[in-house]
Design an enzyme around this catalytic site. Structure first.
Site, PDB file in Angstrom:
ATOM      1  N   ARG A 100       0.853  -1.196   0.000  1.00 32.72           N
ATOM      2  CA  ARG A 100       0.000   0.000   0.000  1.00 32.72           C
ATOM      3  C   ARG A 100       0.885   1.240   0.000  1.00 32.72           C
ATOM      4  O   ARG A 100       1.717   1.406   0.897  1.00 32.72           O
ATOM      5  CB  ARG A 100      -0.882   0.050   1.254  1.00 32.72           C
ATOM      6  CG  ARG A 100      -1.745  -1.167   1.487  1.00 32.72           C
ATOM      7  CD  ARG A 100      -3.134  -1.031   0.893  1.00 32.72           C
ATOM      8  NE  ARG A 100      -3.821  -2.305   0.945  1.00 32.72           N
ATOM      9  CZ  ARG A 100      -4.861  -2.562   1.737  1.00 32.72           C
ATOM     10  NH1 ARG A 100      -5.326  -1.627   2.536  1.00 32.72           N
ATOM     11  NH2 ARG A 100      -5.446  -3.741   1.707  1.00 32.72           N
ATOM     12  N   GLU A 141       0.814   4.013   1.228  1.00 35.90           N
ATOM     13  CA  GLU A 141       0.131   4.807   2.256  1.00 35.90           C
ATOM     14  C   GLU A 141       0.852   6.145   2.408  1.00 35.90           C
ATOM     15  O   GLU A 141       2.023   6.181   2.743  1.00 35.90           O
ATOM     16  CB  GLU A 141       0.177   4.081   3.615  1.00 35.90           C
ATOM     17  CG  GLU A 141      -0.558   2.770   3.665  1.00 35.90           C
ATOM     18  CD  GLU A 141      -2.060   2.922   3.835  1.00 35.90           C
ATOM     19  OE1 GLU A 141      -2.556   4.069   3.844  1.00 35.90           O
ATOM     20  OE2 GLU A 141      -2.738   1.875   3.933  1.00 35.90           O
ATOM     21  N   ARG A 165       0.897   2.735  12.653  1.00 33.81           N
ATOM     22  CA  ARG A 165       0.209   1.481  12.302  1.00 33.81           C
ATOM     23  C   ARG A 165       0.067   1.219  10.803  1.00 33.81           C
ATOM     24  O   ARG A 165      -0.656   0.330  10.379  1.00 33.81           O
ATOM     25  CB  ARG A 165      -1.156   1.425  12.979  1.00 33.81           C
ATOM     26  CG  ARG A 165      -2.047   2.588  12.656  1.00 33.81           C
ATOM     27  CD  ARG A 165      -3.314   2.421  13.436  1.00 33.81           C
ATOM     28  NE  ARG A 165      -4.224   3.504  13.197  1.00 33.81           N
ATOM     29  CZ  ARG A 165      -5.528   3.363  13.201  1.00 33.81           C
ATOM     30  NH1 ARG A 165      -6.067   2.195  13.404  1.00 33.81           N
ATOM     31  NH2 ARG A 165      -6.296   4.393  13.002  1.00 33.81           N
ATOM     32  N   HIS A 166       0.764   2.037  10.011  1.00 37.15           N
ATOM     33  CA  HIS A 166       0.738   1.803   8.562  1.00 37.15           C
ATOM     34  C   HIS A 166       2.124   1.476   8.032  1.00 37.15           C
ATOM     35  O   HIS A 166       3.099   2.129   8.368  1.00 37.15           O
ATOM     36  CB  HIS A 166       0.203   3.044   7.831  1.00 37.15           C
ATOM     37  CG  HIS A 166      -1.266   3.217   7.977  1.00 37.15           C
ATOM     38  ND1 HIS A 166      -1.814   4.089   8.880  1.00 37.15           N
ATOM     39  CD2 HIS A 166      -2.301   2.609   7.352  1.00 37.15           C
ATOM     40  CE1 HIS A 166      -3.144   4.017   8.803  1.00 37.15           C
ATOM     41  NE2 HIS A 166      -3.473   3.118   7.886  1.00 37.15           N
ATOM     42  N   GLU A 193      -7.905  -0.968  13.984  1.00 44.14           N
ATOM     43  CA  GLU A 193      -8.474  -1.964  13.065  1.00 44.14           C
ATOM     44  C   GLU A 193      -7.470  -3.084  12.802  1.00 44.14           C
ATOM     45  O   GLU A 193      -6.337  -2.837  12.418  1.00 44.14           O
ATOM     46  CB  GLU A 193      -8.842  -1.268  11.748  1.00 44.14           C
ATOM     47  CG  GLU A 193      -9.365  -2.234  10.721  1.00 44.14           C
ATOM     48  CD  GLU A 193      -9.569  -1.601   9.348  1.00 44.14           C
ATOM     49  OE1 GLU A 193      -9.951  -0.422   9.261  1.00 44.14           O
ATOM     50  OE2 GLU A 193      -9.339  -2.321   8.356  1.00 44.14           O
ATOM     51  N   SER A 235     -10.711  -6.304   8.142  1.00 39.38           N
ATOM     52  CA  SER A 235     -11.949  -5.892   7.470  1.00 39.38           C
ATOM     53  C   SER A 235     -12.461  -7.092   6.705  1.00 39.38           C
ATOM     54  O   SER A 235     -11.660  -7.843   6.134  1.00 39.38           O
ATOM     55  CB  SER A 235     -11.702  -4.771   6.467  1.00 39.38           C
ATOM     56  OG  SER A 235     -11.590  -3.543   7.117  1.00 39.38           O
ATOM     57  N   ARG A 237      -0.513  -5.847  12.499  1.00 37.21           N
ATOM     58  CA  ARG A 237      -1.471  -5.165  13.389  1.00 37.21           C
ATOM     59  C   ARG A 237      -1.782  -6.060  14.596  1.00 37.21           C
ATOM     60  O   ARG A 237      -1.898  -5.597  15.718  1.00 37.21           O
ATOM     61  CB  ARG A 237      -2.770  -4.859  12.643  1.00 37.21           C
ATOM     62  CG  ARG A 237      -2.650  -3.793  11.568  1.00 37.21           C
ATOM     63  CD  ARG A 237      -2.988  -2.419  12.100  1.00 37.21           C
ATOM     64  NE  ARG A 237      -2.762  -1.408  11.086  1.00 37.21           N
ATOM     65  CZ  ARG A 237      -3.747  -0.853  10.359  1.00 37.21           C
ATOM     66  NH1 ARG A 237      -5.000  -1.215  10.549  1.00 37.21           N
ATOM     67  NH2 ARG A 237      -3.454   0.074   9.469  1.00 37.21           N
TER      68      ARG A 237
HETATM   69  P1  ATP Z   1      -6.793   1.375   7.801  1.00 39.35           P
HETATM   70  O1  ATP Z   1      -8.134   2.047   7.687  1.00 39.35           O
HETATM   71  O2  ATP Z   1      -6.448   1.000   9.197  1.00 39.35           O
HETATM   72  O3  ATP Z   1      -5.710   2.099   7.097  1.00 39.35           O
HETATM   73  P2  ATP Z   1      -7.796  -0.249   5.675  1.00 39.35           P
HETATM   74  O4  ATP Z   1      -9.240  -0.284   6.018  1.00 39.35           O
HETATM   75  O5  ATP Z   1      -7.294   0.656   4.634  1.00 39.35           O
HETATM   76  O6  ATP Z   1      -6.924  -0.004   7.033  1.00 39.35           O
HETATM   77  P3  ATP Z   1      -8.086  -2.870   4.575  1.00 39.35           P
HETATM   78  O7  ATP Z   1      -8.059  -2.579   3.139  1.00 39.35           O
HETATM   79  O8  ATP Z   1      -9.379  -3.075   5.233  1.00 39.35           O
HETATM   80  O9  ATP Z   1      -7.268  -1.713   5.351  1.00 39.35           O
HETATM   81  O10 ATP Z   1      -7.062  -4.082   4.839  1.00 39.35           O
HETATM   82  C1  ATP Z   1      -7.341  -5.182   5.683  1.00 39.35           C
HETATM   83  C2  ATP Z   1      -6.387  -5.218   6.852  1.00 39.35           C
HETATM   84  O11 ATP Z   1      -5.038  -5.126   6.412  1.00 39.35           O
HETATM   85  C3  ATP Z   1      -6.527  -4.042   7.813  1.00 39.35           C
HETATM   86  O12 ATP Z   1      -7.575  -4.279   8.730  1.00 39.35           O
HETATM   87  C4  ATP Z   1      -5.182  -4.017   8.483  1.00 39.35           C
HETATM   88  O13 ATP Z   1      -5.077  -5.009   9.491  1.00 39.35           O
HETATM   89  C5  ATP Z   1      -4.249  -4.427   7.367  1.00 39.35           C
HETATM   90  N1  ATP Z   1      -3.660  -3.243   6.733  1.00 39.35           N
HETATM   91  C6  ATP Z   1      -4.191  -2.483   5.769  1.00 39.35           C
HETATM   92  N2  ATP Z   1      -3.371  -1.496   5.403  1.00 39.35           N
HETATM   93  C7  ATP Z   1      -2.262  -1.641   6.161  1.00 39.35           C
HETATM   94  C8  ATP Z   1      -1.026  -0.948   6.252  1.00 39.35           C
HETATM   95  N3  ATP Z   1      -0.758   0.092   5.464  1.00 39.35           N
HETATM   96  N4  ATP Z   1      -0.095  -1.372   7.135  1.00 39.35           N
HETATM   97  C9  ATP Z   1      -0.343  -2.433   7.921  1.00 39.35           C
HETATM   98  N5  ATP Z   1      -1.485  -3.153   7.884  1.00 39.35           N
HETATM   99  C10 ATP Z   1      -2.439  -2.758   7.022  1.00 39.35           C
HETATM  100 MG    MG Z   2     -10.426  -1.808   6.474  1.00 38.35          MG
END
Ligand code: ATP
Ligand code: MG
Length: 452
Positions: free
Chosen positions: A228, A230, A236-237, A375, A378, A426
């Site tokens: 990602r 990000e 946490r990312h 989180e 999902s 996470r």
């Molecule tokens: P957040 O809102 O916390 O950024 P997200 O809703 O974008 O997460 P999802 O697409 O739902 O993330 O991804 C499923 C799971 O993958 C998340 O619940 C989280 O545990 C993990 N995850 C997602 N993005 C990241 C990240 N950049 N770094 C670490 N873990 C991640």
């Molecule tokens: Mg999510």
């Protein structure tokens, strides 16, 4: 014979003859042993010196006596810099003054690798070091007992999850990480040059695991990297994380998925509690068994709870609201882990594959699993009806031509299905109460870091 000096685990340094399960123990007293490890510390008292030799199983004291060895050899041995690798042969002698109850009296030694000085990072020094310095010298940082404990716990977490899923009929698969279309929105895609074509690093295995439901695989999981881009520099990312993705067919609602998820999480806690005693102790963490079922609270109800405690939410929960919700859940439901269910369609704009509530299209059959406001997962029930899926994609502005390879799988027999994506880091971040998610990755990747 090659021996290791902690308890139970073998497999460190190969010094010729090597036998299985020969960790040092008091019942080898009087025997000659050979060990190799990193010099953690040398305490030279003049006529006698204590060298602490470390491997992943623990630390053993090598006691060198000047009179016995002669001046020259004694000063050579005691002058070897910390973190060099030393092999020592000698008698294992019981000594209740020494931690562990025994020491080694060396007859022979050999420097297998000499460390430079000064060390960029102390291994046992109590001085606090910035995370950046630690990560820049990660190979040294990883030698620390507490850091190793994080990765041993990570190993247990993965074993626990695999054990549960395998035991419940899921098969482990691997889907491509070089993909032509993103599943989680364009803003976090890493584009890559792929011969003459544009491709991306996979954000998740979403589209492929759904295609495997069309293939009749029924119950699958994957543990693999997800990427990602990000833009948020948070604790946490990560730009590269390990995702556990699960998908199952013939479900009736997202409740079926939540049941599997909570059992898997509870089982994983049990595995860590039962097999990670030393690691949890080393990290000063107390874990308790998780009670099932985890509370389920709808998104709407969460907003009400927050509003009652003075926090007004517009759209999605921000970090402050998430944290507060974590506290409220702890107070009201006595659980740090909880499901937020029935996410509004409005908030799942990029999740075109989410099934909507047949009685209220403003709600999805989607949930998050959170721990104290963070989180972890999902998931939900996916839309398996081709026409509905296409119209949801169009409504959300997705280019259906780009997703043709995926949509095709819905035309020739697609069972009702659902699943989730869980971030392994996470889970560790919360389980071990670590300040920063980067500590749960060997070599983390973020907005600023691609080396080492
Ligand atoms: P957040 O809102 O916390 O950024 P997200 O809703 O974008 O997460 P999802 O697409 O739902 O993330 O991804 C499923 C799971 O993958 C998340 O619940 C989280 O545990 C993990 N995850 C997602 N993005 C990241 C990240 N950049 N770094 C670490 N873990 C991640
Ligand atoms: Mg999510």
């Amino acid at each position: 014979m090659v021996s290791h000096f902690g308890d139970g685990v073998t497999g460190l340094v190969n010094l010729g003859e090597r036998s299985e399960n020969c960790s040092l123990s008091l019942n080898m007293a009087g025997k000659k042993v050979t060990v190799a490890g990193w010099i953690q510390d040398t305490r030279n008292l003049g006529g006698i010196a204590f060298i602490l030799l470390r491997d992943r199983t623990g630390v053993v004291q090598v006691t060198a006596v000047k009179k016995k060895m002669g001046d020259e050899i004694f000063s050579e041995l005691t002058g070897i810099p910390r973190e060099s690798i030393l092999a020592v042969s000698g008698e294992l002698k019981a000594n209740d003054q020494v931690a562990g109850g025994f020491e080694i009296l060396p007859d022979e030694f050999q420097i297998l690798s000499q460390a430079e000085t000064p060390l960029p990072l102390g291994i046992v020094d109590k001085v606090g070091v910035e995370l950046d310095t630690r990560l820049n010298n990660r190979f040294l940082d990883l030698r620390k007992e507490q850091v190793l404990a994080v990765f041993q716990t990570r190993d247990l977490v993965l074993k626990g999850m695999r054990e549960y899923l395998t035991g419940n009929g899921f098969i482990e698969v691997h889907t491509p990480k070089i993909v032509a279309a993103g599943a989680e929105g364009g803003s976090t895609l890493f584009p890559i040059e792929y011969f003459e074509k544009q491709a991306y690093l996979a954000q998740s295995s979403q589209l492929y695991k759904q295609m495997l439901m069309a293939a009749g695989f029924d119950r699958i999981y994957e543990i693999a990297p997800a990427y990602r881009a990000e833009q948020s520099d948070t604790v946490r990312h990560l730009a590269e994380f390990t995702s556990l993705d699960m998908e199952m067919s013939f479900i009736e609602s997202s409740e079926d998925v939540m049941c599997v998820l909570e059992e898997m999480v509870a089982h994983t806690f049990d595995v860590v509690i039962n097999h990670g005693i030393d690691q949890l102790d080393c990290l000063g963490v107390t874990l308790s068994k998780q009670k099932l079922p985890f509370p389920r609270v709808s998104f709407e109800k969460c907003i009400d709870m927050l509003s009652e405690s003075g926090i007004k939410v517009q759209g999605d929960l921000d970090t402050e609201a998430e944290k507060k919700l974590g506290e409220l859940m702890s107070e009201k439901h006595d659980s740090k882990l909880y499901f937020i269910t029935d996410f509004p369609t409005e908030l799942k704009k990029e999740t075109f594959y989410a099934m909507r509530d047949p009685d209220n299209p403003h709600l999805t059959r989607y949930f998050d699993l959170a721990y104290k406001g963070e989180e972890l997962v999902s998931g939900g029930q996916r839309e398996h009806r081709y026409d509905v899926l296409v119209s949801q994609m169009q409504e959300m502005g997705a280019n259906t031509d780009e997703f043709e390879f995926y949509l095709k799988a819905f035309k020739f027999g697609m069972p009702p299905h659902g699943g989730f994506g869980l971030g392994i880091e996470r889970v560790l971040h919360m389980m071990l109460n670590l300040p920063n998610i980067r500590e749960c990755v060997l070599f983390p990747r973020d907005m600023y870091r691609v080396v080492p």
